[in-house]
Write a protein that holds these residues in place. Structure first.
Motif, short mmCIF file in Angstrom:
data_model
loop_
_atom_site.label_atom_id
_atom_site.label_comp_id
_atom_site.label_asym_id
_atom_site.label_seq_id
_atom_site.Cartn_x
_atom_site.Cartn_y
_atom_site.Cartn_z
N LYS A 292 0.70 -1.34 0.00
CA LYS A 292 0.02 -0.06 0.10
C LYS A 292 0.86 1.29 0.05
O LYS A 292 2.08 1.29 0.76
CB LYS A 292 -0.98 0.09 1.36
CG LYS A 292 -2.04 -1.12 1.26
CD LYS A 292 -2.90 -0.80 2.39
CE LYS A 292 -4.10 -1.94 2.22
NZ LYS A 292 -4.79 -1.84 1.07
N ASP A 329 -8.77 2.19 -3.80
CA ASP A 329 -9.40 1.79 -2.65
C ASP A 329 -10.81 2.12 -2.74
O ASP A 329 -11.16 3.54 -2.45
CB ASP A 329 -8.84 2.09 -1.28
CG ASP A 329 -9.63 1.88 -0.21
OD1 ASP A 329 -10.78 0.89 -0.60
OD2 ASP A 329 -9.68 2.37 0.88
N SER A 331 -15.18 2.22 -2.58
CA SER A 331 -16.10 1.66 -1.45
C SER A 331 -17.43 1.72 -2.16
O SER A 331 -17.78 2.53 -3.18
CB SER A 331 -16.03 2.07 -0.17
OG SER A 331 -16.19 3.73 -0.36
#
Length: 539
Positions: A292, A329, A331
């Motif tokens: 990451k 990332d 969502s």
């Protein structure tokens, strides 16, 4: 003999000479006076004609000056959707029916030159004088800047109330974009350059990375060219290690973001060239090769984003090969504030991204959602978040968006033309009139606060951006195949203070980053009118 008398006039002779002299002088004076009077009269007459001609030219010029306003106003109420010169002639003919046309000081004639260009002849008159001015104009479609910046299916600066029957599912980062056509593909071991035909290349552009066949086991390629439905591909990170054979109908995956170069020595921080760098926002977290990193900046080359500055969080890969996926990332929901979801298994299972629940029950009735209180949306203060929200979503300021996409209004009957792969900006009070009980597609910007339940069977394919509050409960059957963003308020003259974004009704959002990117690439806004430089002339 006295000869001196022959050189002198007597009294009578002297009188005659004086009369002749006076007459001659009078004639000369009369000629001078008459000539002066004629010149003055001619000058006055010529000046009057010049003034009339000048006033006529001003009238013609003022007529041309009204073209931009008149045409752009008609574009908002009666969008031009034609594709031929005849279509444009028919559409332009509606301008002569404008009830205000008689108020303008010139008579305009519109002559199309093609499907999107035309000449305006403006005839002005003043006290019998006539002047004609001409200029060419071009209708140009509106396209928004590239970049799939959305990081959630539902993004809201205000708090989200999801205590209802809404469902959100999503697929991020990669997905099938098209299929092979023709004879498929057959590439030998060691091949690098491959040319394939696909069923639809509309979602692909030069510099993308694809995988054939679709799925994790396929061979990765860089897209070096797109011509119709034909793709020119190069195997990455090197020549094919095995032969590749795939038949027509085989799926082709698009990897939205990938390393665009091989980095053999990875540093911390690292500037890495990537595909579609305009997708990213400084501050977001990405995964590269299992590690990451935080994106601290977007690097550019020749004025265009082409790379990321990465700050590794805990360790880093030894090398990064070209084609390595850069995973964002994403969502199901993101908010600058809280996200309220019922503390039941069914409820938390209603909001997923890539098959994983976005929300978790962590302690009895406490539910935590991944996208709650997102720091990139808060951006330090509510004022700053409001200011940069449009920039985050669309890569432009509110002022730029307003200029690029003018407001559209319903016709006299309160109806809108169908919205198909279009970019539109409407008033909040027109939301139901545009969408209710229909299937629409494209990018919709809604200015102001809405309080609509959207009762009915309504489907929207694309992205809806509420520049205001969404206070309705979506109790009807609303399906959005794409994404929704809610800015909230206050916005001076447009919205009130923040109101909770309420999705307690039957809202269904199906999010696919790849499909949404494809749709937005092919979404065209209304036309805007542009004068062609160097074409003004008189006749």
């Amino acid at each position: 003999m006295n000869t001196s008398r022959g050189g002198r006039f007597n009294g009578a002779e002297q009188g005659v000479a004086l009369v002749v002299t006076l007459l001659f002088t009078g004639i000369v004076l009369m000629i001078i006076v008459m000539t002066s009077a004629t010149l003055v009269t001619g000058a006055r007459s010529g000046g009057a004609e010049e003034r009339r001609a000048y006033l006529a030219l001003l009238a013609a010029e003022s007529g041309l000056n009204t073209v931009m306003v008149r045409v752009n106003r008609r574009l908002t109420t009666t969008p031009y959707t034609g594709s031929t010169q005849t279509d444009l002639q028919t559409w332009l003919g509606g301008l002569n029916g404008d009830p205000q046309a008689s108020l303008f000081p010139a008579t305009l004639t519109f002559t199309p030159k093609s499907a999107d260009t035309f000449t305006v002849e403006s005839r002005g008159s003043a006290a019998g004088a006539v002047k004609i001015a001409l200029q060419d104009f071009t209708l140009k479609p509106v396209y928004l800047s590239t970049g799939m910046r959305l990081r959630a299916a539902l993004t809201s600066l205000p708090r989200i109330n999801a205590n209802g029957n809404a469902t959100i599912t999503g697929q991020s980062n990669r997905g099938q974009i098209t299929t092979l056509a023709g004879t498929g593909v057959s590439a030998a071991l060691g091949s690098s350059a491959v040319t394939v035909t696909v069923t639809d290349a509309s979602g692909l552009t030069r510099g993308d990375y694809v995988q054939i066949p679709a799925g994790t086991a396929g061979q990765r390629f860089r897209v070096d060219g797109v011509s119709g439905t034909q793709l020119s591909l190069t195997s990455v990170p090197g020549p094919l290690a095995t032969a590749l054979t795939a038949t027509a109908g085989t799926g082709v995956d698009l990897i939205l973001n990938a390393a665009a170069q091989t980095t053999t020595s990875v540093t911390d921080p690292l500037t890495q060239r990537v595909s579609n760098a305009a997708d990213f926002i400084p501050g977001e977290v990405v995964t590269v090769g299992g590690f990451k990193a935080t994106v601290t900046a977007i690097s550019s080359s020749a004025g265009s984003p082409d790379g990321l500055v990465l700050d590794w969080q805990a360790g880093q890969p030894a090398t990064i090969t070209e084609g390595t996926e850069i995973t964002r990332d994403l969502s199901a929901m993101r908010s600058a504030n809280a996200i309220d979801v019922k503390d039941t298994t069914n409820a938390v299972g209603s909001f997923t991204m890539d098959g994983s629940n976005d929300c978790q029950i962590v302690d009895k009735k406490l539910v935590n959602c991944e996208g709650a209180t997102d720091p990139l949306l808060a951006n330090g203060s509510a004022l700053e978040a409001d200011k940069f929200f449009t920039q985050q979503l669309l890569g432009m300021t509110d002022a730029q968006l307003n200029e690029l996409v003018p407001l559209s209004y319903p016709d006299a009957s309160g109806n809108f033309p169908p919205m198909v792969n279009a970019i539109r900006r409407i008033r909040a009070q027109d939301f139901d009139a545009l969408l209710k009980n229909s299937t629409s597609s494209g990018l919709l910007i809604v200015d102001g606060d809405i309080n609509s339940n959207v009762n009915g069977n309504t489907t929207f394919n694309g992205f809806i951006y509420f520049r205001g509050n969404q206070g309705g409960k979506f109790n009807g059957n609303l399906t959005v195949n794409g994404a929704i963003a809610v800015r909230g308020g206050p916005i001076e003259g447009i919205t009130t203070d923040d109101v909770v974004t309420d999705i307690t009704g039957s809202l269904n959002i199906n999010f696919s980053a790849v499909k949404l990117r494809q749709l937005l690439m092919n979404t065209r806004g209304g036309l805007t009118l542009n004068g062609t430089q160097g074409t003004w002339r008189q006749r």
